[in-house]
Design an enzyme around this catalytic site. Structure first.
Site, mmCIF file in Angstrom:
data_model
loop_
_atom_site.group_PDB
_atom_site.id
_atom_site.type_symbol
_atom_site.label_atom_id
_atom_site.label_comp_id
_atom_site.label_asym_id
_atom_site.label_seq_id
_atom_site.Cartn_x
_atom_site.Cartn_y
_atom_site.Cartn_z
ATOM 1 N N HIS A 72 1.058 -1.393 0.041
ATOM 2 C CA HIS A 72 0.356 -0.098 0.430
ATOM 3 C C HIS A 72 0.889 0.986 -0.134
ATOM 4 O O HIS A 72 1.559 1.702 1.310
ATOM 5 C CB HIS A 72 -0.855 0.492 0.975
ATOM 6 C CG HIS A 72 -2.103 -0.770 0.981
ATOM 7 N ND1 HIS A 72 -2.923 -0.922 1.895
ATOM 8 C CD2 HIS A 72 -2.602 -2.024 0.283
ATOM 9 C CE1 HIS A 72 -3.835 -2.229 1.248
ATOM 10 N NE2 HIS A 72 -3.724 -3.264 0.673
ATOM 11 N N TYR A 200 -9.952 5.000 6.213
ATOM 12 C CA TYR A 200 -9.878 5.117 8.534
ATOM 13 C C TYR A 200 -11.595 6.544 7.733
ATOM 14 O O TYR A 200 -11.286 7.562 7.526
ATOM 15 C CB TYR A 200 -8.607 5.639 9.081
ATOM 16 C CG TYR A 200 -7.910 5.085 8.823
ATOM 17 C CD1 TYR A 200 -7.522 4.220 10.456
ATOM 18 C CD2 TYR A 200 -6.765 4.691 7.983
ATOM 19 C CE1 TYR A 200 -6.856 3.211 11.088
ATOM 20 C CE2 TYR A 200 -5.887 3.941 8.510
ATOM 21 C CZ TYR A 200 -5.822 2.678 9.810
ATOM 22 O OH TYR A 200 -5.109 2.033 9.737
#
Ligand SMILES: Cc1cc2nc3c(=O)[nH]c(=O)nc-3n(C[C@H](O)[C@H](O)[C@H](O)COP(=O)(O)OP(=O)(O)OC[C@H]3O[C@@H](n4cnc5c(N)ncnc54)[C@H](O)[C@@H]3O)c2cc1C
Length: 388
Positions: A72, A200
């Site tokens: 990532h 998030y």
């Protein structure tokens, strides 16, 4: 039984330490209270820092991680229904890898089995003795028999609820703790992740996290009250609540399905100081806990293991105690950095009972991260992992 280093706990800390010590020619035995299958069944960490990967490579267990892990380059933060990206690669030149703790544990267990180093599963009633002296002992029960191990050192890698830290006289240890007024309700499903990167989510209904373990396996979390019971959360209710916290695009892409695991974890920050007591060394969750928001727990276990394995190698190769003597101080310096980061991420992203001043400060903090390259870099630098 006699060995050089007796390791308590076959979680990531204990297994990785055992593998590195074996590589350095240091005899060790691992004692684990549970069965191997039970340990493998615990669904936990998923985001691995490069420095932890380097250590797994050194232990000779990185091949599957490199083949199957998802690299990532960044992560996404959604606030007020709007998603922004933190580009780790552009800001720091570094990335993180998504590879489940279960898989790391499996790789370490396989490597240990292949090299024939001893692990005793279902070791009951483990007790630690004489660790203020250079000749510590461990006593445990196995199949109804009492067994004693004498050793040079004990590594307490038995997690937050283990016996090692509890064996230290209270006057010799100082603990620091923050318990948060909420937990995470996690769901694992064999559905494609809603995004290629973690999302998030800061939402007034509570924090949410969209994570994954592979291109076909997703892990979602919802902030929940500490009073929640898992039975009150059938899959349909979980998905419904998640949808309320997702932005429109994520809602369109979300694929729901039957859960294959669901659990509630309370959030806590905790540090025990020091991490050495004579011949006993604590490593990983046995010495410290971070709330999972910063994805640091497993990575901190790896950094403790690095310091401890090098110190033990130095001791056996050159009879120097310098590394052992500085272990606690070195490990704690990195621990407190991760504690601060995990506390900050948790405080910035969760819904707290005070929806007034604190909520406004959270908003300002997030806006600063989104608008200032320096602030975004600080987040990225800590998320990808500070150097050892
Ligand atoms: C929901 C959740 C999400 C998380 N996400 C992340 C993440 O994304 N990234 C990250 O880095 N970390 C994450 N973590 C944290 C991470 O899982 C832990 O920090 C990690 O497991 C610590 O490893 P450890 O080996 O120190 O302890 P543990 O994994 O707890 O292992 C300790 C072992 O000791 C054994 N044991 C306990 N008592 C005894 C005894 N008396 N005798 C013998 N054996 C004993 C236990 O059975 C266990 O196998 C997450 C944690 C949770 C709960």
């Amino acid at each position: 039984m006699r060995t050089q280093v007796a390791i308590i706990g076959a979680g990531p800390a204990g297994l990785l330490l055992g593998q590195l010590l074996h590589k350095y020619g240091i005899e060790n035995v691992i004692l684990e209270r549970q069965t191997g299958d039970y340990v493998l069944g615990r669904i936990r960490a998923g985001v691995i820092e490069q420095v932890a990967i380097d250590l797994l490579d050194e232990a000779g267990v990185g091949a599957r991680l490199h083949a199957e892990g998802l690299i990532h380059d960044g992560t996404q933060i959604c606030a007020d229904g709007r998603r922004r990206r933190i580009d780790f690669k552009a800001l720091t030149g570094k990335t993180v890898t998504v590879y489940g703790q279960t898989e790391i544990t499996r790789d370490l267990m396989d490597a240990r089995a292949a090299c024939g180093a001893p692990t005793v599963y279902e070791a009951e009633d483990v007790t630690l003795h004489d660790f203020a002296s250079p000749s510590p002992r461990i006593v445990y029960r196995k199949d109804g028999h009492e067994v004693e191990i004498t050793c040079d050192f004990i590594a307490g890698c038995d997690g937050f609820h283990g016996v090692s830290r509890r064996s230290v006289p209270p006057a010799s240890i100082r603990t620091y703790e923050r318990v948060y007024p909420f937990g995470w309700l996690g769901l694992l499903s064999d559905t494609p992740p809603v995004s290629d990167e973690l999302i998030y989510i800061r939402h007034d209904r509570g924090f949410a996290l969209c994570s994954m373990r592979s291109p076909t396996r997703s892990r979602y979390y919802l902030q929940c009250s500490l009073a929640e019971q898992i039975d009150a959360w059938p899959d349909a209710r979980f998905w419904e609540e998640l949808r309320l916290r997702l932005d429109d695009e994520a809602n369109e892409r979300l694929v729901t399905g039957a859960s294959i695991e669901k659990s509630i974890a309370p959030l806590r920050s905790f540090v025990a100081e020091p991490m050495r007591f004579g011949s006993l060394f604590l490593a990983g969750d046995a010495a410290h806990i971070v709330p999972p928001t910063g994805a640091k727990g497993l990575n901190l276990a790896a950094s403790d293991v690095r310091y401890l394995s090098l110190a033990l190698r130095e001791f056996y190769q050159s009879k120097s105690t310098a590394g052992l003597d500085s272990y606690s101080e070195r490990a704690l310096a990195r621990v407190w950095q991760a504690e601060r980061f995990s506390w900050w991420m948790t405080t910035m992203l969760h819904a707290f009972p005070d929806a007034g001043f604190d909520r406004k400060v959270q908003h300002a903090e997030l806006e600063y991260v989104f608008k200032s390259r320096a602030a975004a870099t600080a987040l990225a630098e800590q998320y990808v992992g500070l150097p050892f």
